[in-house]
Design a protein around this motif. Structure first.
Motif, PDB file in Angstrom:
ATOM      1  N   GLY A  76       0.799  -1.214   0.000  1.00 43.94           N
ATOM      2  CA  GLY A  76       0.000   0.000   0.000  1.00 43.94           C
ATOM      3  C   GLY A  76       0.833   1.267   0.000  1.00 43.94           C
ATOM      4  N   ASP A  77       0.134   2.404   0.139  1.00 46.61           N
ATOM      5  CA  ASP A  77       0.779   3.716   0.120  1.00 46.61           C
ATOM      6  C   ASP A  77       1.137   4.188   1.529  1.00 46.61           C
ATOM      7  OD1 ASP A  77       0.492   3.896  -2.649  1.00 46.61           O
ATOM      8  OD2 ASP A  77      -1.528   4.753  -2.477  1.00 46.61           O
ATOM      9  N   VAL A  78       1.976   5.214   1.570  1.00 44.24           N
ATOM     10  CA  VAL A  78       2.326   5.872   2.841  1.00 44.24           C
ATOM     11  C   VAL A  78       2.102   7.371   2.634  1.00 44.24           C
ATOM     12  CG1 VAL A  78       3.867   4.123   3.793  1.00 44.24           C
ATOM     13  CG2 VAL A  78       4.759   5.724   2.102  1.00 44.24           C
ATOM     14  N   PRO A  79       0.846   7.812   2.570  1.00 46.00           N
ATOM     15  CA  PRO A  79       0.528   9.170   2.113  1.00 46.00           C
ATOM     16  C   PRO A  79       1.063  10.290   2.991  1.00 46.00           C
ATOM     17  CG  PRO A  79      -1.416   8.067   3.003  1.00 46.00           C
ATOM     18  CD  PRO A  79      -0.355   7.024   2.879  1.00 46.00           C
ATOM     19  N   ASP A  80       1.334  10.017   4.278  1.00 42.92           N
ATOM     20  CA  ASP A  80       1.800  11.090   5.161  1.00 42.92           C
ATOM     21  C   ASP A  80       3.301  11.346   5.049  1.00 42.92           C
ATOM     22  OD1 ASP A  80      -0.720  11.656   6.345  1.00 42.92           O
ATOM     23  OD2 ASP A  80      -0.530   9.825   7.531  1.00 42.92           O
ATOM     24  N   LEU A  81       3.993  10.476   4.342  1.00 43.74           N
ATOM     25  CA  LEU A  81       5.439  10.640   4.178  1.00 43.74           C
ATOM     26  C   LEU A  81       5.753  11.210   2.803  1.00 43.74           C
ATOM     27  CD1 LEU A  81       6.678   7.234   5.677  1.00 43.74           C
ATOM     28  CD2 LEU A  81       6.276   9.401   6.862  1.00 43.74           C
ATOM     29  N   GLU A  82       6.827  11.987   2.730  1.00 42.15           N
ATOM     30  CA  GLU A  82       7.310  12.493   1.451  1.00 42.15           C
ATOM     31  C   GLU A  82       8.515  11.657   1.010  1.00 42.15           C
ATOM     32  OE1 GLU A  82       6.109  14.518  -0.667  1.00 42.15           O
ATOM     33  OE2 GLU A  82       4.446  15.316   0.520  1.00 42.15           O
ATOM     34  N   HIS A  83       9.064  11.991  -0.152  1.00 37.29           N
ATOM     35  CA  HIS A  83      10.251  11.265  -0.632  1.00 37.29           C
ATOM     36  C   HIS A  83      11.337  11.278   0.445  1.00 37.29           C
ATOM     37  CE1 HIS A  83      12.887  10.084  -4.207  1.00 37.29           C
ATOM     38  NE2 HIS A  83      13.709  10.162  -3.190  1.00 37.29           N
ATOM     39  N   HIS A  84      11.594  12.465   1.013  1.00 40.29           N
ATOM     40  CA  HIS A  84      12.506  12.595   2.150  1.00 40.29           C
ATOM     41  C   HIS A  84      11.713  13.118   3.344  1.00 40.29           C
ATOM     42  CE1 HIS A  84      15.929  11.883  -0.408  1.00 40.29           C
ATOM     43  NE2 HIS A  84      15.801  13.017  -1.069  1.00 40.29           N
ATOM     44  N   THR A  85      11.798  12.442   4.470  1.00 36.24           N
ATOM     45  CA  THR A  85      11.098  12.862   5.678  1.00 36.24           C
ATOM     46  C   THR A  85      12.042  12.749   6.859  1.00 36.24           C
ATOM     47  OG1 THR A  85       8.941  12.112   4.842  1.00 36.24           O
ATOM     48  CG2 THR A  85       9.156  12.399   7.218  1.00 36.24           C
ATOM     49  N   LEU A  86      12.062  13.779   7.701  1.00 39.02           N
ATOM     50  CA  LEU A  86      12.840  13.780   8.934  1.00 39.02           C
ATOM     51  C   LEU A  86      11.882  13.767  10.115  1.00 39.02           C
ATOM     52  CD1 LEU A  86      15.299  16.641   7.913  1.00 39.02           C
ATOM     53  CD2 LEU A  86      15.830  14.202   7.904  1.00 39.02           C
ATOM     54  N   VAL A  87      12.183  12.962  11.110  1.00 35.58           N
ATOM     55  CA  VAL A  87      11.398  12.925  12.340  1.00 35.58           C
ATOM     56  C   VAL A  87      12.325  13.318  13.477  1.00 35.58           C
ATOM     57  CG1 VAL A  87       9.916  11.550  13.844  1.00 35.58           C
ATOM     58  CG2 VAL A  87       9.958  11.082  11.373  1.00 35.58           C
ATOM     59  N   LEU A  88      12.010  14.438  14.149  1.00 33.76           N
ATOM     60  CA  LEU A  88      12.945  15.026  15.103  1.00 33.76           C
ATOM     61  C   LEU A  88      12.295  15.237  16.463  1.00 33.76           C
ATOM     62  CD1 LEU A  88      14.391  17.895  12.837  1.00 33.76           C
ATOM     63  CD2 LEU A  88      15.270  15.557  13.086  1.00 33.76           C
ATOM     64  N   PRO A  89      12.982  14.887  17.534  1.00 36.74           N
ATOM     65  CA  PRO A  89      12.545  15.347  18.856  1.00 36.74           C
ATOM     66  C   PRO A  89      12.660  16.864  18.908  1.00 36.74           C
ATOM     67  CG  PRO A  89      14.267  13.661  19.021  1.00 36.74           C
ATOM     68  CD  PRO A  89      14.224  14.101  17.594  1.00 36.74           C
ATOM     69  N   THR A  90      11.813  17.507  19.688  1.00 32.15           N
ATOM     70  CA  THR A  90      11.916  18.964  19.797  1.00 32.15           C
ATOM     71  C   THR A  90      13.239  19.369  20.449  1.00 32.15           C
ATOM     72  OG1 THR A  90      10.619  18.804  21.841  1.00 32.15           O
ATOM     73  CG2 THR A  90       9.440  19.402  19.820  1.00 32.15           C
ATOM     74  N   ASP A  91      13.809  18.496  21.256  1.00 30.68           N
ATOM     75  CA  ASP A  91      15.149  18.697  21.803  1.00 30.68           C
ATOM     76  C   ASP A  91      15.983  17.484  21.408  1.00 30.68           C
ATOM     77  OD1 ASP A  91      17.478  19.114  23.167  1.00 30.68           O
ATOM     78  OD2 ASP A  91      16.572  19.274  25.151  1.00 30.68           O
ATOM     79  N   TRP A  92      16.907  17.698  20.461  1.00 26.00           N
ATOM     80  CA  TRP A  92      17.685  16.553  19.959  1.00 26.00           C
ATOM     81  C   TRP A  92      19.057  16.444  20.612  1.00 26.00           C
ATOM     82  CZ3 TRP A  92      18.444  18.145  14.095  1.00 26.00           C
ATOM     83  CH2 TRP A  92      19.181  19.317  14.008  1.00 26.00           C
ATOM     84  N   ASP A  93      19.316  17.255  21.629  1.00 25.12           N
ATOM     85  CA  ASP A  93      20.620  17.232  22.277  1.00 25.12           C
ATOM     86  C   ASP A  93      20.938  15.854  22.855  1.00 25.12           C
ATOM     87  OD1 ASP A  93      20.909  19.863  21.622  1.00 25.12           O
ATOM     88  OD2 ASP A  93      20.503  20.649  23.629  1.00 25.12           O
ATOM     89  N   GLU A  94      19.919  15.193  23.425  1.00 28.54           N
ATOM     90  CA  GLU A  94      20.156  13.895  24.044  1.00 28.54           C
ATOM     91  C   GLU A  94      20.579  12.858  23.010  1.00 28.54           C
ATOM     92  OE1 GLU A  94      20.649  10.996  26.878  1.00 28.54           O
ATOM     93  OE2 GLU A  94      20.425  13.171  27.129  1.00 28.54           O
ATOM     94  N   HIS A  95      19.961  12.916  21.816  1.00 21.97           N
ATOM     95  CA  HIS A  95      20.350  11.964  20.773  1.00 21.97           C
ATOM     96  C   HIS A  95      21.801  12.196  20.368  1.00 21.97           C
ATOM     97  CE1 HIS A  95      19.209   9.732  16.798  1.00 21.97           C
ATOM     98  NE2 HIS A  95      20.430   9.465  17.168  1.00 21.97           N
ATOM     99  N   PHE A  96      22.207  13.443  20.166  1.00 18.70           N
ATOM    100  CA  PHE A  96      23.603  13.708  19.809  1.00 18.70           C
ATOM    101  C   PHE A  96      24.550  13.282  20.937  1.00 18.70           C
ATOM    102  CE2 PHE A  96      21.911  16.801  16.608  1.00 18.70           C
ATOM    103  CZ  PHE A  96      22.546  16.259  15.509  1.00 18.70           C
ATOM    104  N   ALA A  97      24.108  13.475  22.197  1.00 18.35           N
ATOM    105  CA  ALA A  97      24.942  13.060  23.326  1.00 18.35           C
ATOM    106  C   ALA A  97      25.134  11.549  23.325  1.00 18.35           C
ATOM    107  CB  ALA A  97      24.307  13.509  24.640  1.00 18.35           C
ATOM    108  N   GLN A  98      24.094  10.818  22.915  1.00 22.54           N
ATOM    109  CA  GLN A  98      24.195   9.363  22.885  1.00 22.54           C
ATOM    110  C   GLN A  98      24.988   8.861  21.674  1.00 22.54           C
ATOM    111  OE1 GLN A  98      19.885   8.624  23.407  1.00 22.54           O
ATOM    112  NE2 GLN A  98      20.395   7.609  25.326  1.00 22.54           N
ATOM    113  N   ILE A  99      25.349   9.750  20.777  1.00 23.04           N
ATOM    114  CA  ILE A  99      26.260   9.414  19.683  1.00 23.04           C
ATOM    115  C   ILE A  99      27.701   9.771  20.044  1.00 23.04           C
ATOM    116  CG2 ILE A  99      26.922   9.922  17.294  1.00 23.04           C
ATOM    117  CD1 ILE A  99      23.971  10.399  16.671  1.00 23.04           C
ATOM    118  N   PHE A 100      27.915  11.003  20.513  1.00 28.41           N
ATOM    119  CA  PHE A 100      29.276  11.520  20.642  1.00 28.41           C
ATOM    120  C   PHE A 100      29.825  11.526  22.072  1.00 28.41           C
ATOM    121  CE2 PHE A 100      27.761  13.481  16.675  1.00 28.41           C
ATOM    122  CZ  PHE A 100      28.787  13.128  15.827  1.00 28.41           C
ATOM    123  N   ASP A 101      28.950  11.608  23.083  1.00 33.42           N
ATOM    124  CA  ASP A 101      29.446  11.773  24.451  1.00 33.42           C
ATOM    125  C   ASP A 101      29.370  10.483  25.268  1.00 33.42           C
ATOM    126  OD1 ASP A 101      29.849  14.475  23.846  1.00 33.42           O
ATOM    127  OD2 ASP A 101      27.789  14.978  24.416  1.00 33.42           O
TER     128      ASP A 101
END
Length: 500
Positions: free
Chosen positions: A326-351
């Motif tokens: 089936g289709d995925v009408p709510d998504l575009e070719h490129h879609t980003l899903v972001l927390p409103t505060d992404w600092d924690e995600h970056f911390a869990q990558i680099f720190d």
């Protein structure tokens, strides 16, 4: 200005290029065009390096790069050989460029219409529309100066920067600050800051460790546009391979290199299958650390094991390749899903490396644009979550994280994939290490931090082995398909200039 003004010095020489990623393919084209006898050895079953393709039950996935940015670089590359990209593939500018979902229920489409994007910025913060224009003006200036004088022109030594021309070109550029502080000078709203910084993932960095110089990526995004090559990034690989074949490059796939012996004029490159290739010079587009630590004896290495351990690496990734009914009408070719505060995600990558609890991630649905990548009545979708390199990567962890991502997509985009997945494959840390010999399973290599940018990245020319050279994302100018294409030209030029 041509990328490679004069590389005729390699004419008549034999060269083995190790690795068929964009850096290796580019180098091979420049050298063959200059008259070298070029053989390219690729470890895997197909060319393209990280831009491999996965084909399963009528679905065709680009396994790695999926954004076509900086079209001027591709035009310049093909133009060096008297060709143009449209001889090999067609481009479509995406509208919208991409969609962003925030996890508080907000969403925005970034469009190919600059004035509408300006209105979007103004709607979040009074005065942000004018700041948007000012930011893009600086971004465009940085791009034009940076590309011509610091990207296409390699400056591998400190003395290359101590001259009046460099001072004149770099005057006013944000050379020393970090992206977070730079963006804060223009926008207060955290969502607008994120819109200007999401491209840092393409550079393998975070807002707090990436130089402000990379504000140039906003010019790439908002002014130059986001495109899709018909057939995906794999079609770009096919085009460059066709060009290289026309130029006389010989390709050997399923040829994993196990050792490099000799020096200029007398190299022997051994492969796992027992074949030995003789050459005057060798270029490695394989992982730089792997080449030095595994393919060369210790006394012929430029960098120690401790050096590689001390570097800051770009993220690895957890990738889900999904064939969906089936289709995925709510998504575009490129879609980003972001927390409103992404600092924690970056911390869990680099720190404090660990699998992200509340991930920021990217979704690609090429079947929105290209009906050849999925069977009729189905959607082609892959999800990419940036994660720290070197994380434990087991089937149990992947299964758990797969469920977390599928649930998060449903909750934050309205797209419920549960019960609709007919094809599913994962790719993560161990696969990057196994398939691409990538250090710590990084997806991209060395991050673009202040201490790993420009002349502070490993050199194109080995100072331990005469006639050995390096190309690709670990060298200058760095990470990304366009940068690797340019790297190939810089490597070829360095070879011609090398007094071996």
């Amino acid at each position: 200005m041509d990328v490679v003004p004069d590389i005729d010095g390699v004419a008549g020489e034999s060269v083995v290029v190790i690795g068929g990623g964009f850096g290796g393919l580019s180098t091979a084209c420049y050298l063959a065009d200059a008259g070298a006898d070029v053989t390219l050895l690729e470890k895997n079953e197909q060319l393209g390096g990280r831009a491999s393709r996965l084909e399963v039950d009528g679905f065709r996935f680009d396994m790695g790069p999926s954004w076509y940015l900086m079209p001027d670089v591709f035009e310049r590359f093909f133009g060096h050989f008297g060709r143009s990209p449209d001889e090999f593939y067609e481009l479509e500018r995406l509208d919208p460029h991409y969609r962003v979902f925030w996890k508080d229920g907000d969403k925005v489409d970034v469009l190919p219409d600059r004035e509408k994007n300006k209105e979007i910025f103004e709607s979040y913060e009074p005065g942000a529309g004018e700041a948007f224009d000012e930011y893009l003006a600086e971004s465009e200036r940085t791009y034009e100066i940076g590309m011509e004088h610091f990207v296409y022109e390699d400056r591998p030594r400190l003395r290359d920067y101590v001259d009046t021309d460099v001072m004149r070109y770099s005057w006013g550029l944000s050379l020393l600050g970090k992206m977070q502080g730079h963006v804060e000078d223009y926008f207060d709203h955290p969502k607008l800051q994120q819109l200007m910084q999401y491209t840092l993932v393409f550079l393998g960095g975070s807002p707090t460790n990436t130089p402000a110089l990379y504000n140039l990526m906003s010019h790439v995004d908002y002014n130059m546009g986001v495109y899709y090559p018909d057939g995906g990034i794999g079609a770009v690989v096919d085009g460059i391979v066709e060009l290289a074949d026309d130029l006389g490059v010989e390709f050997v796939t399923d040829a994993e290199v196990t050792g490099i012996e000799g020096r200029y004029g007398a190299f022997a490159v051994d492969t796992e299958g027992g074949e030995r290739y003789l050459a005057d010079r060798v270029v490695s587009d394989a992982d730089y650390a792997h080449t030095e630590q595994e393919l060369l004896p210790e006394h012929k290495r430029q960098y120690t094991e401790e050096y590689w351990e001390s570097r800051t690496y770009a993220p690895s990734a957890f990738l889900l390749y999904l064939g969906v009914e089936g289709d995925v009408p709510d998504l575009e070719h490129h879609t980003l899903v972001l927390p409103t505060d992404w600092d924690e995600h970056f911390a869990q990558i680099f720190d404090d490396p660990e699998w992200p609890d509340d991930p920021a991630y990217y979704l690609c649905v090429p079947s929105k644009t290209d009906d050849t990548v999925a069977p009729e009545g189905h959607s082609n979708l892959f999800a990419l979550v940036p994660i720290a390199p070197g994380l434990a990567d087991t089937p149990e962890i992947r299964n758990r994280y797969r469920d977390l991502v599928i649930d998060d997509i449903a909750e934050n985009t309205g797209t419920d994939l549960r019960g609709r997945v007919v094809v599913e494959e994962t790719f993560s840390v161990d696969d990057f290490a196994d398939r691409y010999n990538s250090y710590a399973g990084s997806a991209l290599g060395l991050a673009h931090t202040l201490t790993q940018t420009s002349l502070l990245r490993p050199s194109h020319v080995s100072d331990a082995v005469d006639g050995l050279y390096f190309t690709g994302s670990t060298t200058t100018p760095g990470i990304g398909v366009p940068m690797c294409l340019i790297s190939g030209g810089l490597t070829a030029e360095a070879m011609a200039d090398d007094d071996v």
